[in-house]
Design an enzyme around this catalytic site. Structure first.
Site, short mmCIF file in Angstrom:
data_model
loop_
_atom_site.label_atom_id
_atom_site.label_comp_id
_atom_site.label_asym_id
_atom_site.label_seq_id
_atom_site.Cartn_x
_atom_site.Cartn_y
_atom_site.Cartn_z
N ASP A 1 -6.50 -2.77 3.28
CA ASP A 1 -5.41 -3.66 2.90
C ASP A 1 -5.59 -5.08 3.43
OD1 ASP A 1 -4.04 -1.46 1.71
OD2 ASP A 1 -3.36 -0.85 3.69
N ASP B 1 0.86 -1.18 0.00
CA ASP B 1 0.00 0.00 0.00
C ASP B 1 0.90 1.23 0.00
OD1 ASP B 1 -2.30 1.62 0.29
OD2 ASP B 1 -1.98 1.69 2.45
N LYS B 2 0.34 2.40 -0.30
CA LYS B 2 1.15 3.62 -0.29
C LYS B 2 0.91 4.44 0.97
CE LYS B 2 0.01 7.38 -2.41
NZ LYS B 2 0.13 8.35 -1.31
N ARG C 1 -1.38 15.77 -2.01
CA ARG C 1 -2.70 15.15 -2.14
C ARG C 1 -3.74 16.26 -2.31
NH1 ARG C 1 -2.87 10.12 0.82
NH2 ARG C 1 -4.84 10.70 1.81
N LYS D 1 -16.84 18.62 -1.15
CA LYS D 1 -15.41 18.46 -1.41
C LYS D 1 -15.16 17.00 -1.78
CE LYS D 1 -14.04 17.56 3.40
NZ LYS D 1 -13.33 18.04 4.57
N LYS E 1 -6.86 -5.16 -5.33
CA LYS E 1 -5.55 -5.43 -4.73
C LYS E 1 -5.37 -6.92 -4.49
CE LYS E 1 -4.96 -1.04 -2.22
NZ LYS E 1 -4.72 -0.43 -0.90
#
EC number: 7.6.2.1
Length: 1223
Positions: A865, A434-435, A632, A599, A841
């Site tokens: 994850d 994962d990041k 981000r 948003k 994933k």
């Protein structure tokens, strides 16, 4: 007016708003898009305060034949496996399901049969009992702990409403439908519907550490109607609602139900539930209705068995044991046939061999076959599996004790959560990471923004002059500012302070209003609880720019707007989820205007913008620039809504709240209707820094030939930029993009485009990298829809026409597409998959496992994850900012990504080397020991007579040869940890499985054959026509057995000494101790005293003392051992001199390398991390955590009205949710 506002709050507001059900016909017009939602089986009925109701016949289920019992479980739990009566039979049954144990039980039965027994029964019984006993004791200790825990939990006390009053009761006596009272710090005894609490609006704080491992507090709330009407004991006693809800399941993140009471129906959700395993915090008293009890609770439904992972060595070891079985049967059959011919030609004609049994030669050969099965049974090592488990346990402890993997900042040590996979850590070929939170810190800082087409954030003066270097803004003008917050653009601050830039004012007003941050007042100090670090950073930024979020109630939000306190009426809160990728809030301004603030991700926001909006192009350009700085991004927008438009939408929303099918899909559909024609304000840019040591770790792992794939939900620019910054992508790589590959070679024609399967996809020389998106990946991982319908049509010989031109025509084409994708991706040094879902994933991991047969490792830190972690051969969880779900699902856990380097290159490599060396030697010593019987059979008429004494056979694997090889499996290392990290290439033999495979197995087999040949024939030749010093021939059977046994013990002990790379006092003691134990036991067993006590069991009286006093026999032993070891010494010398491996070269120059490392360590200066490289690309992300919309919209966001907020001493602290333990 307030009541009308309450009836239109969104999604979670339904939890306390009474909604009258309309006739079925009136619902049709309000459900156009989601009436095809997947049905949920709502078949669980609970009647409050009515125990007999749940015993009615319709609530019974069949257990066995005509025996029925209630479908509602009692609250007593049972996690233990055995009791006093079932322990021995059940444990033995489980152990004898293992093939090796069952094999030795069969041998024991054979040894009881007089006609075929060749060894006393105790030679098999004692090792079998030891193995079974050790395992049984371990199982017993574990089960006793479960018994104690069950007893403790079932006998906990709580207050239950019985006969109109609350009475003390034990947990095991609680039943479905009971009303219970819980107090502060009480554990929740069952899955409860929260009715009321001592806090305003029935807010209840719970700690879910036992449920998901997180120590931060969560918020739950009761329905408004129960909060208002169920506070007193009498009111609770009269409560008679009927709950319709989903049946018990293991979904911790979902609950769907409906409460019917007083003619009204109220929708129920997870936020109304108190789940078993949680603890009540910061709430004096609360009341709940038992919905699920005991084994039906969600925590117990989740306590089922997880998928058992096995290592490649495990699988190989089992196949080798089967091979040994086959060899054993073939050898025994050959010797049985030999005995048949021998008896026909010699035995039947020799009068002195007559045994009084009139058996023919064939029958005698048959008995000899079974006799040799018994004699040669030690080829199958009974103690192998127990020894392997001991070694794995020790290696797991070494990981737990490694201080270099201890993260002092959070007091988090490394943890091996399994003991069965350690050697697999030395064979990893692919890492899937994962990041966010894994490679990065997941600690967010507001850095830049774009407002109305103008970007801010670079060093700039208040007049707008750009600077190379600037000073951070001085926030002294704002008494609420967080002084740790740094911002370099003085122009934006000046614009906001002047109040002339209306766009900037609207920008920060949106940030202070559109969020799900919770706030609590503690001693005049406002504490923020953010669902994600992103939200905390945005609200903190708004606070520093003068828009301070102060408090909220069920229908209002109060902010300090440039020194003026303003309260906005909240009409609806449309919460974030990973599918929507946005959140919105509908507010009523003090002047009566209704406005929606939104948003979200640029991909979803730009699709919903009005055609009249401005600054789209400039904002997009700014987003690309922010991405180049690894920031981000989020887009901000608004929409004004008329009162009529809002009223029409709110009616549809209320209808969606009552859907008992897929309620989330229904609500999302209603949200879509209002979240359109939006006006763009600007975008935010947040920095998420890399963790320490990530680039160095990835570079080192790449040198070890480990390929790293990053699987992230972020967009392509983010992933690529992070790839460069963490050294996953390098300047010498050619980066390929999924859409470009698709353009050149469409997915449907991958295989057809290549002439041969071996032809590479990328013909360019050099390194390649691949970056693909979830949408492109979805074409490769195409999942069939309406599967049942398709199966039926296939059975009828028909197939529905494909609506998607990219859809594969059949399973073969789908498989070919997947194979080609895996082949193409695996040609690359690095792969980045962006915009992927948690399911994708896991699918990517499973594809590589399936088609490459590779050993995979997944590492992540969040709940998204978990699927990937469970799918991989080894799952690693990082205890970061996103809770403990990943850790609880993992096999290994630690606090920082950089520790992965040490886990694999040190502990993994050592574990693999140790296990391989242990197995090779274990097989060798058993072959050397057992095959002496084979050579002896040629001289005893194949009569299955043993070459050793019976007690030597019994104790060989238990006492004489077990400890040295066990310690090699625990302690051996070819090079130390620093050299293991310095030379990553040492890891490659493990990936290729070079140290233990069928080749090594057969080498051990032939080595054992050679040693057994020497051990038998040299003493045999020495004993032939020999005269001792006393004039007597020492060539009797018992002396021969002593000499061969002694030669074997010396040979095996010295052989393990030659194979030991890392000597310690313990190893030396084990080798010498084993020899000493052998001679000590042998002289005792051969003594006259023990023979007098047990004359039929100990028959070698005086054999050892008589034989070993002859120097001639000591010379024989010395010659035997020397000849056995000499070829091994020569071969090792030649290999290390002429064909040395990388490990041999490092060992040879170990001292030189260590000296160089010491000198380099003294000279090395820490280099600052260089940002702004030309290789950096772009970034984007948004939190995947669902917020607190339901709690906010239901009015349970604070426990009390905050005290006066004026004054320069008022402080506001922002604490991310993951880091707060107490509020």
């Amino acid at each position: 007016m307030m009541r009308s506002c309450l009836t239109v709050t969104t999604k979670r507001t339904m939890n306390w708003t009474p909604l009258r059900v309309k006739p079925r016909g009136s619902q049709k017009s309000l459900r156009p898009k989601w009436k095809q939602a997947t049905p949920v089986y709502v078949n669980w009925k609970v009647k409050a305060n009515d125990r007999p109701y749940h015993q009615q016949p319709q609530f019974k289920k069949k257990v066995f034949l005509c025996i029925k019992k209630s479908r509602y479980s009692g609250n007593a739990i049972k996690t233990y496996k055995y009791n006093v009566l079932t322990f021995i039979p059940l444990n033995l049954y489980e152990q004898f399901k293992r093939a090796a144990n069952l094999y030795f039980l069969a041998l024991l039965i054979l040894q009881i049969i007089p006609q075929i027994t060749t060894l006393p029964w105790y030679t098999t019984l004692i090792p079998l009992v030891v193995v079974l006993g050790i395992t049984a004791i371990k199982d017993l200790v574990d089960d006793l702990a479960r018994h104690r825990m069950d007893k403790e939990i079932n006998n906990r006390k709580c207050e239950v409403l019985l006969n109109g009053s609350f009475q003390d009761s034990r947990w095991r006596q609680i039943q479905v439908g009971d009303v219970v009272r819980l107090k502060k710090n009480d554990f929740i005894p069952a899955d409860l519907l929260l009715l009321s609490s001592s806090n305003p609006n029935s807010l209840c704080y719970v700690e879910t550490a036992e449920l998901d491992g997180e120590t931060n507090l969560k918020f739950k709330m009761g329905l408004r109607v129960t909060d208002e009407m169920l506070q007193e004991e009498r009111q609770l006693a009269d409560f008679d609602a009927l709950i319709d809800c989903e049946e018990p399941n293991n979904r911790l993140d979902k609950f769907l139900g409906m409460m019917q009471w007083n003619g009204e129906r109220y929708p129920l959700e997870l936020d109304n539930m108190l789940l078993r395993g949680c603890k009540v915090r910061n709430t004096d008293v609360c009341h709940g209705l038992v919905i699920f009890a005991g084994g039906d609770t969600k925590i117990m439904k989740n306590s089922g068995k997880t998928r058992f992972k096995r290592t490649k060595i495990d699988e190989l070891m089992n196949y080798m044991v089967y091979t040994i079985f086959a060899v054993l049967i073939l050898v025994a059959a050959g010797l049985g046939i030999g005995h048949t011919f021998w008896y026909e030609q010699i035995g039947s004609k020799a009068w002195y061999l007559y045994d009084g049994l009139n058996y023919n030669a064939t029958y005698r050969g048959f008995l000899s076959f079974w006799g040799y099965i018994i004699v040669l049974n030690t080829m199958v090592p009974i103690s192998l599996y127990v020894s392997v488990e001991v070694i794995r346990l020790g290696q797991s402890k070494f990981i737990n004790w490694d201080l270099q993997m201890y993260f002092a900042e959070k007091d988090t040590p490394a943890k091996a959560r399994t003991t069965t996979l350690n050697e697999q850590l030395g064979q990893i070929q692919y890492i899937f990471s994962d990041k966010t939170g894994t490679l990065t810190q997941n600690i967010m800082e507001f850095k830049k923004c774009t407002i109305a087409g103008r970007s801010y954030g670079n060093p700039t003066t208040a007049e707008g002059v750009s600077l190379d270097r600037g000073k951070p803004v001085d926030w002294s003008w704002n008494q609420y500012a967080d002084q740790k917050f740094q911002f370099m653009d003085h122009l934006l601050v000046a614009n906001v302070k002047s109040k002339k830039d209306k766009d900037a004012m609207e920008f920060f007003k949106l940030l202070s209003l559109c969020h799900t941050v919770m706030v609590d007042n503690k001693d005049g100090d406002l504490v923020y609880q953010a669902a994600s670090p992103d939200e905390g950073a945005l609200v903190t930024a708004a606070r520093n720019f003068g828009f301070v979020f102060l408090s909220r109630t069920q229908d209002t939000i109060t902010i300090m707007e440039m020194g003026q306190e303003k309260t906005y009426e909240m009409l609806a809160l449309l919460d974030f989820n990973s599918d929507r990728k946005r959140m919105s809030i509908i507010l009523k301004f003090p002047d009566g205007r209704i406005r929606l603030y939104c948003k979200g991700a640029d991909t979803v926001i730009y699709e919903r913008l009005s055609t009249n909006t401005q600054h789209q192009q400039t904002t997009q350009e700014a987003l690309d620039i922010f991405a180049n700085d690894t920031l981000r991004t989020l887009c901000l927008c608004y929409k004004d809504i008329s009162a009529n438009e809002y009223e029409a939408w709110s009616r549809k929303h209320k209808e969606a709240q009552l859907v008992m099918g897929d309620r989330e899909a229904a609500l999302d559909s209603v949200y879509e209707e209002v979240e359109k024609d939006l006006m763009l304000i600007g975008a935010t840019a947040i920095e998420d820094k890399l963790q320490d040591g990530v680039p160095e770790t990835i570079a080192t792992l790449a040198k070890a030939d480990i390929k790293i794939w990053v699987l992230t939900g972020d967009k392509k620019e983010t992933a690529e930029n992070i790839g460069y910054s963490c050294s996953l992508l390098t300047d010498d790589m050619t980066v390929h993009y999924g859409e470009d590959v698709k353009r050149r070679q469409p997915p449907t024609n991958f295989r057809r485009a290549r002439q041969t399967p071996e032809e590479p996809f990328f013909t360019e020389t050099g390194k390649n990298a691949l970056i693909i998106t979830g949408g492109w990946l979805n074409e490769i991982l195409y999942e069939k829809k309406k599967k049942r319908r398709r199966l039926r049509l296939h059975r009828l010989g028909r197939r529905p026409p494909s609506s998607n031109p990219g859809e594969p025509l059949n399973d073969w084409e789908k498989e070919m597409r997947q194979i080609d994708f895996v082949d193409m991706a695996c040609e690359c040094e690095a792969v980045i998959c962006c915009r992927v879902t948690p399911k994708q994933k896991a699918n990517v991991v499973s594809l590589v496992k399936k088609y490459k047969k590779a050993v995979t490792l997944s590492i992540g830190d969040g709940a998204n994850d978990v699927n990937m972690i469970k799918t991989a051969d080894i799952g690693v969880g990082i205890s970061g900012q996103e809770g403990m779900q990943a850790v609880m699902s993992s096999d290994y856990a630690f606090a920082q990504f950089r520790y992965l380097e040490r886990l694999l290159l040190v502990h993994g490599r050592w574990s693999y080397i140790r296990m391989c060396k242990f197995l090779r030697f274990f097989f060798f010593k058993n072959f050397s020991f057992t095959l002496v019987h084979f050579w002896y059979s040629f001289f005893n008429g194949y009569s299955s007579q043993t070459a050793y004494e019976d007690w030597f056979i019994t104790l060989y694997n238990l006492a004489y040869s077990s400890l040295p090889v066990l310690l090699v499996g625990l302690l051996d290392q070819d090079v130390n940890d620093r050299l293991s990290l310095k030379f990553p290439k040492l890891y490659i033999p493990g990936q290729q499985g070079l140290l233990f495979n069928y080749k090594n197995f057969f080498i051990s087999l032939f080595h054992g054959i050679f040693v057994s040949l020497i051990i038998f024939f040299i003493p045999y030749g020495a004993f032939l026509q020999t005269m001792g010093q006393d004039g007597e021939a020492p060539s009797d059977y018992q002396s021969f057995a002593v000499v061969t046994a002694s030669s074997l013990i010396f040979t095996v002990s010295l052989q393990i000494s030659l194979d030991t790379s890392y000597w310690t006092f313990v190893n030396c003691f084990a080798v010498l101790g084993s020899i000493a134990i052998y001679f000590g036991f042998m002289f005792d067993i051969h003594s006259a005293g023990i023979h007098v006590i047990f004359p039929s069991v100990f028959t070698f009286t005086g054999a050892a003392s008589n034989a070993l006093r002859q120097p001639y026999l000591w010379l024989t032993i010395l010659l035997t051992v020397g000849i056995s070891l000499l070829p091994v010494i020569c071969i090792q010398f030649l290999y290390k001199t002429i064909w040395p491996s990388v490990g041999d070269k490092v060992q040879r120059n170990r001292k030189k390398y260590e000296l160089q490392m010491e000198e380099k360590k003294k000279k090395k200066e820490p280099e600052p991390f260089q940002r702004g490289r030309r290789s950096r690309r772009s970034a984007y992300a948004f939190s995947h955590s669902q917020g607190y919309a339901g709690l906010i919209s239901s009015g349970q966001s604070i426990r009390r009205r905050p005290a006066a907020r004026s004054g320069a001493n008022a402080n506001i602290r922002e604490i991310p949710l993951g880091g707060a333990e107490n509020i």
